[in-house]
Design a protein around this motif. Sequence first.
Motif, PDB file in Angstrom:
ATOM      1  N   GLY A   1       0.791  -1.224   0.000  1.00 36.49           N
ATOM      2  CA  GLY A   1       0.000   0.000   0.000  1.00 36.49           C
ATOM      3  C   GLY A   1       0.819   1.267   0.000  1.00 36.49           C
ATOM      4  N   ASN A   2       2.045   1.223  -0.572  1.00 35.32           N
ATOM      5  CA  ASN A   2       2.917   2.397  -0.546  1.00 35.32           C
ATOM      6  C   ASN A   2       2.297   3.562  -1.310  1.00 35.32           C
ATOM      7  OD1 ASN A   2       4.313   2.563  -3.437  1.00 35.32           O
ATOM      8  ND2 ASN A   2       4.163   0.383  -2.870  1.00 35.32           N
ATOM      9  N   SER A   3       2.669   4.762  -0.914  1.00 30.05           N
ATOM     10  CA  SER A   3       2.055   5.976  -1.464  1.00 30.05           C
ATOM     11  C   SER A   3       2.536   6.303  -2.876  1.00 30.05           C
ATOM     12  CB  SER A   3       2.357   7.167  -0.549  1.00 30.05           C
ATOM     13  OG  SER A   3       3.756   7.393  -0.443  1.00 30.05           O
ATOM     14  N   TYR A   4       3.557   5.586  -3.365  1.00 25.71           N
ATOM     15  CA  TYR A   4       4.100   5.856  -4.698  1.00 25.71           C
ATOM     16  C   TYR A   4       3.376   5.072  -5.792  1.00 25.71           C
ATOM     17  CZ  TYR A   4       7.888   7.534  -1.734  1.00 25.71           C
ATOM     18  OH  TYR A   4       8.615   8.189  -0.779  1.00 25.71           O
ATOM     19  N   GLY A   5       2.540   4.124  -5.392  1.00 23.65           N
ATOM     20  CA  GLY A   5       1.873   3.285  -6.375  1.00 23.65           C
ATOM     21  C   GLY A   5       2.770   2.221  -6.967  1.00 23.65           C
ATOM     22  N   HIS A   6       3.907   1.933  -6.314  1.00 21.62           N
ATOM     23  CA  HIS A   6       4.803   0.875  -6.784  1.00 21.62           C
ATOM     24  C   HIS A   6       4.196  -0.506  -6.485  1.00 21.62           C
ATOM     25  CE1 HIS A   6       8.410   3.824  -6.045  1.00 21.62           C
ATOM     26  NE2 HIS A   6       7.816   4.060  -7.204  1.00 21.62           N
ATOM     27  N   PRO A   7       4.389  -1.466  -7.405  1.00 26.21           N
ATOM     28  CA  PRO A   7       5.029  -1.297  -8.707  1.00 26.21           C
ATOM     29  C   PRO A   7       4.070  -0.659  -9.694  1.00 26.21           C
ATOM     30  CG  PRO A   7       4.262  -3.554  -8.493  1.00 26.21           C
ATOM     31  CD  PRO A   7       3.961  -2.861  -7.182  1.00 26.21           C
TER      32      PRO A   7
END
Length: 288
Positions: A215-221
């Motif tokens: 659920g990272n805020s960068y939308g990775h991957p």
Amino acid sequence: MGQRPLEGRLVVDVLDVGQGDAILIRSPEGKTALIDAGPTRDAAARWLRAKGVDTVDLAVVTHHHLDHHGGMESVVRDWRPRYFLATDSDHATQSWLRLLKTVKAEGITVVLPTGRPRKVELGSVTLTILPQPPHDPESENDNSVGIRLQYGGFSMLMTGDSEPPSRRWWLENCPELLRDCSVLKLAHHGSRNGTDAAWLDVVRPELAVVSLGAGNSYGHPHSEAVELLKAHRVSLVRTDQWGTITMVSDGETWNLVSSSIARRNPRERAGAPTRPVAAGEWGRTRRR
């Protein structure tokens, strides 16, 4: 001497450290390298303790961002690696300067990448430090250290958070060090700027691994990177879905194994490999 987790085997753990990178390499002879140490103080240290690692021969920080060096100060202080490898990039924060102060206080030998390949022997495992691209004062990601691991016919390519300029430089200046790797660690946590078709056409990995936080805020991957891997028929495994990802090789064959695989049952997740990976042979290694 370090631990011998599997006699006669190379063990590579892409550690589950959240939104960051940390890769633990243990040679059949018990030599150990840690490439990056995650974003927080104990991100890597808790895994080293859990895996019974008592010595670290080489500690590497691929570049000076916190998600790669945040846990290295604890490793330096508690394990006192024989060698510390990092660039002399002028990108400096208080946390980075504190790490360098700790390295100096512990009397650890500092090694810098150069404009030519450098080889580090971990027993029968060879780490080739790629030639360092010209320093980029605007993008610390493009100051990342690149490393190719080789053990018999098994190989793995790791290039920190490298972006298109540094990857193009490597493709132009040392393509022979990039070719035909068994495993590719995706640069920049699966960002769209961390992988491209030209890179995959040369590396030709059998498997891609990516380290990132759930659920990272960068939308990775990024979806562009995922679709590109699919187009090249490269399976992808992710720490946010699988936990720590472990690869084991005897130099002739290699397996993808992890107790967390069975626990998380990733084959029920979209984008997970459809071929069996929890046990048995993943593939024959490719001799160079």
